[in-house]
Design an enzyme around this catalytic site. Structure first.
Site, PDB file in Angstrom:
ATOM      1  N   ASN A   1     -18.020  37.110   0.631  1.00 37.30           N
ATOM      2  CA  ASN A   1     -17.631  35.874   1.306  1.00 37.30           C
ATOM      3  C   ASN A   1     -16.155  35.644   1.014  1.00 37.30           C
ATOM      4  OD1 ASN A   1     -17.512  33.406   2.552  1.00 37.30           O
ATOM      5  ND2 ASN A   1     -18.524  32.277   0.902  1.00 37.30           N
TER       6      ASN A   1
ATOM      7  N   LYS B   1     -21.692  24.813   6.745  1.00 35.04           N
ATOM      8  CA  LYS B   1     -21.767  23.646   5.865  1.00 35.04           C
ATOM      9  C   LYS B   1     -20.580  23.574   4.921  1.00 35.04           C
ATOM     10  CE  LYS B   1     -23.900  20.051   4.138  1.00 35.04           C
ATOM     11  NZ  LYS B   1     -23.967  18.816   4.943  1.00 35.04           N
TER      12      LYS B   1
ATOM     13  N   LYS C   1     -19.480  13.213  14.623  1.00 33.59           N
ATOM     14  CA  LYS C   1     -20.916  13.485  14.579  1.00 33.59           C
ATOM     15  C   LYS C   1     -21.439  13.888  15.950  1.00 33.59           C
ATOM     16  CE  LYS C   1     -21.911  13.620  10.688  1.00 33.59           C
ATOM     17  NZ  LYS C   1     -20.606  14.136  10.680  1.00 33.59           N
TER      18      LYS C   1
ATOM     19  N   ARG D   1     -25.883  26.870   6.126  1.00 38.85           N
ATOM     20  CA  ARG D   1     -24.439  27.062   5.981  1.00 38.85           C
ATOM     21  C   ARG D   1     -23.799  27.584   7.272  1.00 38.85           C
ATOM     22  NH1 ARG D   1     -22.726  27.706   0.426  1.00 38.85           N
ATOM     23  NH2 ARG D   1     -21.102  29.135   1.100  1.00 38.85           N
TER      24      ARG D   1
ATOM     25  N   CYS E   1     -20.071  32.180   4.364  1.00 39.05           N
ATOM     26  CA  CYS E   1     -21.202  33.099   4.382  1.00 39.05           C
ATOM     27  C   CYS E   1     -22.137  32.779   3.221  1.00 39.05           C
ATOM     28  CB  CYS E   1     -20.713  34.532   4.256  1.00 39.05           C
ATOM     29  SG  CYS E   1     -19.439  34.970   5.459  1.00 39.05           S
TER      30      CYS E   1
ATOM     31  N   TRP F   1     -20.824  34.785   8.707  1.00 42.26           N
ATOM     32  CA  TRP F   1     -20.200  33.979   9.758  1.00 42.26           C
ATOM     33  C   TRP F   1     -18.916  34.704  10.117  1.00 42.26           C
ATOM     34  CZ3 TRP F   1     -15.901  31.067  11.127  1.00 42.26           C
ATOM     35  CH2 TRP F   1     -16.095  30.086  12.097  1.00 42.26           C
TER      36      TRP F   1
ATOM     37  N   GLU G   1     -20.160  17.382  16.995  1.00 49.23           N
ATOM     38  CA  GLU G   1     -20.689  18.442  16.139  1.00 49.23           C
ATOM     39  C   GLU G   1     -22.072  18.896  16.586  1.00 49.23           C
ATOM     40  OE1 GLU G   1     -19.237  18.179  11.553  1.00 49.23           O
ATOM     41  OE2 GLU G   1     -20.398  16.475  12.262  1.00 49.23           O
TER      42      GLU G   1
END
Length: 608
Positions: free
Chosen positions: A101, A603, A485, A27, A2, A75, A488
């Site tokens: 968080n 992130k 990659k 993030r 978060c 999140w 994602e």
């Protein structure tokens, strides 16, 4: 995962908080909210969905007049992403608001205890127990209530809190979750990431576990867990806000792919002096190095795949056994680690929860520890015996690019350094390898320039719902990161296999029209990989080959080809990943995906 921001000073707080939250969007989050202390009360607005929803509700913060407050992007971990579960949370009496968080592991027991004392709960979150504990322990002293509250919490947390009785004051506390204080002139800030602060100040304090901070416009005081003031060093952020801007690119990810030659140069140049690799902060003596029986590399996600690439190079040059382990697995098994082990931990943010836990486990068992990370003053950097910073600069896109390549570059530097310290290579070979390391930034640029038709290739394959990557040796390590990659940012199912393993099961998945990306840059094994390409072609697969520049043999079997500039075979993972990053980017773009902020991802993974 978060995002946390806090402000106290002369400005209207809400616009500052909203701007800080926007800087933390990368993030990953699913709801957002702000709480401002004004007119003797806590005024709060929060909303599920994007920050723009919050901006609309608050008219870009103009509905608030207070000059201190806190903001949050959530999140979801406990409860769905709803307005009720969004942060901040307010105590039953409305006196306190909290953002958090992390994960409070004993929240169920605390919730039951508080319910028994008459407290009610409006959300499904673990965070609400924090704000109600503050109400329970408050007797007119905000600091003491904070100390008593955090003493009851088990798990991880970064907390920001405000109290209606104390306008202008913001409290912060940290345990196993990042929290940074920004020091201004007549104003002060807190945030979970420095990107939220650099527009206002470059002077920061990194809180350590168990510490409490009190912020007011007049200054910042940091306390230990007993409430005793402690002195904390002030660090200087060395990059500015422009470094985190898109600079005319459509996405941060594309910008960061293009920035890689410069990032590599920043990583490599300071470590090469007079034709040698020099790692001034590496603290192991010659005797300790000679007594090493094994090197462990542990990390998560792309950092783990960087470690996979580094394993091949370190073993080839330094001739020390290297084991790679996913940090979330290492922490829960009984690894054979002792004083004869060098543990290398890799994390772009330096705050990855599982990697921090693995590092602590290694230190407890007596291992020497080395961190490779990008963020100065981060938890991993401070815990490890030695740290090598990648100097990649700010990376905003959730899917790492320059973070990965600079980590691999550091591992290549380390391999040459260890080989020389251990006497595995002579001076001539060291000079040759150092010369090849110096070429990597230019080779990276060549890798970008060499494939102008990559977007067209991606447009040929973007509708595939399943893709496979195959390769051998370092090419296999490149496949692992390439596959990650793609999945994602494009949400296409993708798997990477060691090419020699195809016949041991994965070949059953090959169907007519299925795309197989065959990485064949390790030319000593090129013919072996070509045999595997023939196997999938015989079963109807489409093949996109990746080979060294000038190697036209790949087109004997492959339908299309991508080329990588020629370089030292041990260092091919650095330039070889670039066209794979671009391929993933263009596939995701063709599919209309949110490239910089993929769904469900964050992130910095600061919780399990």
């Amino acid at each position: 995962m978060c995002g946390i921001v806090g402000y106290t000073g002369p400005q209207q707080a809400a616009p500052v908080l909203l701007e800080g939250l926007k800087k933390l969007e990368y993030r990953g989050y699913d709801s957002a909210g702000v709480a401002v202390n004004e007119r003797g009360g806590i005024h709060m607005v929060k909303s599920a969905g994007m920050i723009r929803n919050l901006c609309e509700k608050t008219h870009d913060g103009s509905v608030f007049s207070g000059t201190s407050g806190i903001g949050h992007t959530r999140w979801a971990t406990h409860g769905a992403p709803t307005d009720e579960n969004a942060h901040p949370h307010v105590s039953n009496d409305g006196r306190f608001a909290v953002i958090h968080n992390g994960i409070i592991e004993n929240y169920l027991a605390l919730r039951e205890e508080l319910s028994g004392k008459g407290f009610t709960f409006k959300s499904e979150t673990d965070t609400e127990v924090i704000v109600n504990l503050l109400e329970l322990y408050y007797e007119g002293d905000f600091k003491q209530a904070m100390l008593k509250t955090i003493a009851r919490l088990e798990g991880s947390y970064a907390i920001g809190a405000v109290c209606a009785d104390r306008p202008g004051e913001v409290f912060a506390a940290r345990q196993f979750s990042p929290l940074i204080l920004g020091l201004g002139v007549g104003e002060n800030f807190l945030a979970s990431d420095v990107t939220a602060l650099v527009a206002y100040t470059k002077n920061v304090i990194y809180l350590d576990d168990g510490e409490l901070a009190e912020l007011s416009p007049a200054g910042v005081t940091v306390y230990d867990c007993t409430g005793r003031p402690i002195d904390k060093p002030v660090s200087r952020v060395t990059w500015d806000v422009e470094a985190a801007a898109k600079g005319g690119f459509e996405h941060f990810m594309l910008k960061e792919i293009i920035e890689q030659p410069r990032a590599l140069k920043a990583t490599i140049d300071p470590r090469i002096k007079d034709g040698r690799v020099v790692l001034d902060d590496f603290r192991l003596s010659d005797e300790e190095l000679k007594n090493l029986h094994k090197i462990y590399i542990t990390a998560c996600g792309s950092a783990y795949y960087a470690g996979q690439a580094g394993k091949y190079v370190i073993e080839a040059l330094a001739r020390v056994p290297v084991e790679t382990d996913i940090a979330s697995e290492l922490r829960y098994r009984d690894p054979i680690i002792d004083e004869h082990t060098l543990m290398i931990v890799i994390s772009q943010s330096g705050e990855t929860a599982d990697t921090i836990a693995a590092l602590r486990e290694a230190k407890a068992r007596g291992a020497k520890t080395l961190a490779i990370c990008n963020v100065v003053g981060s938890t991993i950097a401070r815990l490890a015996d030695t740290v090598i910073y990648t100097w990649a600069g700010p990376e905003i896109a959730v899917a790492t690019t320059k973070g990965y390549t600079t980590q691999v570059a550091v591992l290549n530097l380390l391999a040459v350094y260890l080989a020389r310290r251990l006497g595995r290579i002579d001076d001539d070979e060291e000079r040759r390898l150092v010369g090849e390391l110096n070429k990597l930034p230019q080779q990276m640029q060549r890798a970008i320039d060499l494939n102008p038709g990559l977007e067209d290739i991606a447009n040929s394959y973007f509708q595939n719902r399943e893709m496979f990557f195959i390769g051998r040796n370092l090419d296999y390590a490149v496949c692992l990161e390439s596959s990650l990659k793609l999945k994602e940012i494009s949400y296409i199912h993708s798997d990477a296999f060691a090419a020699g393993e195809l016949k041991h099961g994965p070949i059953a998945l090959i169907e007519p029209g299925r795309l197989v990306v065959a990485v064949a840059c390790h030319e000593r094994l090129f013919d072996k990989t070509m045999s595997n390409i023939k196997e999938v072609k015989a079963r109807g697969a489409e093949v996109l080959g990746v080979a060294m520049e000038g190697n036209s043999r790949i087109l004997v079997e492959a339908d299309k080809a991508i080329y990588v500039p020629r370089c030292e075979p041990l260092f091919t993972a650095v330039p070889a990943i670039v066209p794979m990053q671009l391929f993933a980017y263009y596939v995701a773009k063709a599919n209309g995906c949110d490239i910089d902020k993929p769904k469900n991802l964050a992130k910095s993974v600061t919780v399990e």
